[in-house]
Design an enzyme around this catalytic site. Structure first.
Site, PDB file in Angstrom:
ATOM      1  N   ASP A 164       0.859  -1.225   0.040  1.00 30.46           N
ATOM      2  CA  ASP A 164       0.043  -0.053  -0.051  1.00 30.46           C
ATOM      3  C   ASP A 164       0.926   1.168  -0.196  1.00 30.46           C
ATOM      4  O   ASP A 164       1.347   1.797   1.141  1.00 30.46           O
ATOM      5  CB  ASP A 164      -0.874   0.087   1.444  1.00 30.46           C
ATOM      6  CG  ASP A 164      -1.897   1.202   1.384  1.00 30.46           C
ATOM      7  OD1 ASP A 164      -1.730   1.937   0.514  1.00 30.46           O
ATOM      8  OD2 ASP A 164      -2.749   1.176   2.239  1.00 30.46           O
ATOM      9  N   GLU A 166       1.067   4.539   0.204  1.00 29.80           N
ATOM     10  CA  GLU A 166       0.583   5.811   0.786  1.00 29.80           C
ATOM     11  C   GLU A 166       1.192   6.344   1.808  1.00 29.80           C
ATOM     12  O   GLU A 166       2.165   5.369   2.514  1.00 29.80           O
ATOM     13  CB  GLU A 166      -0.859   5.572   1.241  1.00 29.80           C
ATOM     14  CG  GLU A 166      -1.878   5.215   0.268  1.00 29.80           C
ATOM     15  CD  GLU A 166      -3.418   4.879   0.863  1.00 29.80           C
ATOM     16  OE1 GLU A 166      -3.923   5.803   1.007  1.00 29.80           O
ATOM     17  OE2 GLU A 166      -3.659   3.708   1.403  1.00 29.80           O
TER      18      GLU A 166
END
Length: 305
Positions: A164, A166
């Site tokens: 992920d 982010e």
């Protein structure tokens, strides 16, 4: 016009320490063999759990009223972090105390799910320190991080890793911006290290758009990829078959039941093989879960406290 909104509780990524490395070398713990489970026909259902606030065991509390199969097939521990190591000037794996607690107590937090036939995967995301999956300074540092990941899977008896990209905040601590090679090196090394484990992609961030370098395309090295925008439909831009993709994404308790039902129905009608959910908590969410299980599996969901 509907505008998708991505909502993710960020406490998991706000580390209590600026950096910490994974301690390696402990005796590996292997996952317990899964007991025979009731089977179902339909897409693979995925549940992310914010372990700062909720128990992984919640994933195992939902079964289909018709037949008793597990609602969820994959449980994702959200989340470990990639932190910046000033010594190596590269990313290193970090567990906040809540993630570490889940891992240290795998016998009571992970193994019960695996014994039901539910796969347990560790999600890894950025931590505002400048290190991410897309800016390793060399192939060697990318491979070192891949080994930290695969060693974690082995040590704690996990079923795989979820990426992920982010909150890396590329550029912090004097780090570089994303480059073309890093994620390809990382995924290639990780797949070599764990050929039979899950590698999944939360389809967001610079890494998700950097899947090819030097004649190598790592798309096929992923088992799954999913849409990161809850309450919306967006086909991940990765060359995987429909059976491995989740264009639908719902936040349990945050996406309306009517929207969840519509997204589930579209998943089935368009032939996609995965359905992503986020933020399963400890309350009885059987009404929210039933909204999509009726469409995916033709059954309500039953909650067992």
């Amino acid at each position: 016009m509907f505008t998708p909104v991505r909502r993710r509780v960020r406490t998991a990524a706000l580390a209590l320490s600026t950096m910490a490395a994974l301690a390696l070398g402990a005796t590996a713990t292997t996952g317990a063999a899964a007991a025979p489970a009731a089977t179902k026909q339909g897409p693979t259902s995925v549940a992310y759990v914010e372990v700062n606030n909720n128990s992984m065991l919640n994933v195992g509390k939902y079964t289909l009223s018709n037949g008793g199969a597990n609602v969820f097939d994959i449980a994702v521990i959200f989340a470990a972090n990639i932190n910046y190591d000033a010594g190596t000037k590269a990313g290193t794996l970090y567990f906040n105390p809540n993630v570490q607690n889940v891992l240290d107590n795998a016998a009571t937090q992970i193994r019960p799910l695996q014994q039901k036939g539910i796969k347990v995967v560790l999600s890894v995301l950025g931590n505002h320190q400048g290190s991410g999956f897309a800016n390793f300074p060399s192939q060697r540092t990318a491979s070192t991080f891949a080994k930290q990941l695969s060693d974690t899977v082995t040590k704690y008896g996990l079923d795989g890793i979820d990426f992920d990209d982010e909150y890396a905040d590329y550029g912090n601590n004097g780090t570089t911006q994303p480059n073309a090679s890093s994620f390809v090196y990382l995924v290639s090394a990780l797949r070599t290290n764990m050929p039979n484990k899950i590698i999944s992609l939360y389809n967001i961030g610079p890494a998700a758009s950097r899947l090819s370098y030097g004649g190598v395309d790592v798309s096929s090295k992923f088992d799954y990829a999913w849409n990161p925008y809850y309450g919306s439909w967006q086909v991940p831009g990765i060359a995987l078959p429909k059976s491995k993709l989740s264009p639908a994404a719902v936040e349990i308790g945050g996406t309306s039941q009517s929207t969840a039902a519509s997204l589930a129905a579209r998943t089935v009608s368009e032939g996609y093989g995965v359905f992503l959910t986020y933020n399963l908590d400890g309350t009885d969410r059987s009404a929210d879960v039933s909204a999509f299980t009726r469409q995916l599996y033709g059954s309500d969901a039953h909650y067992t406290p």
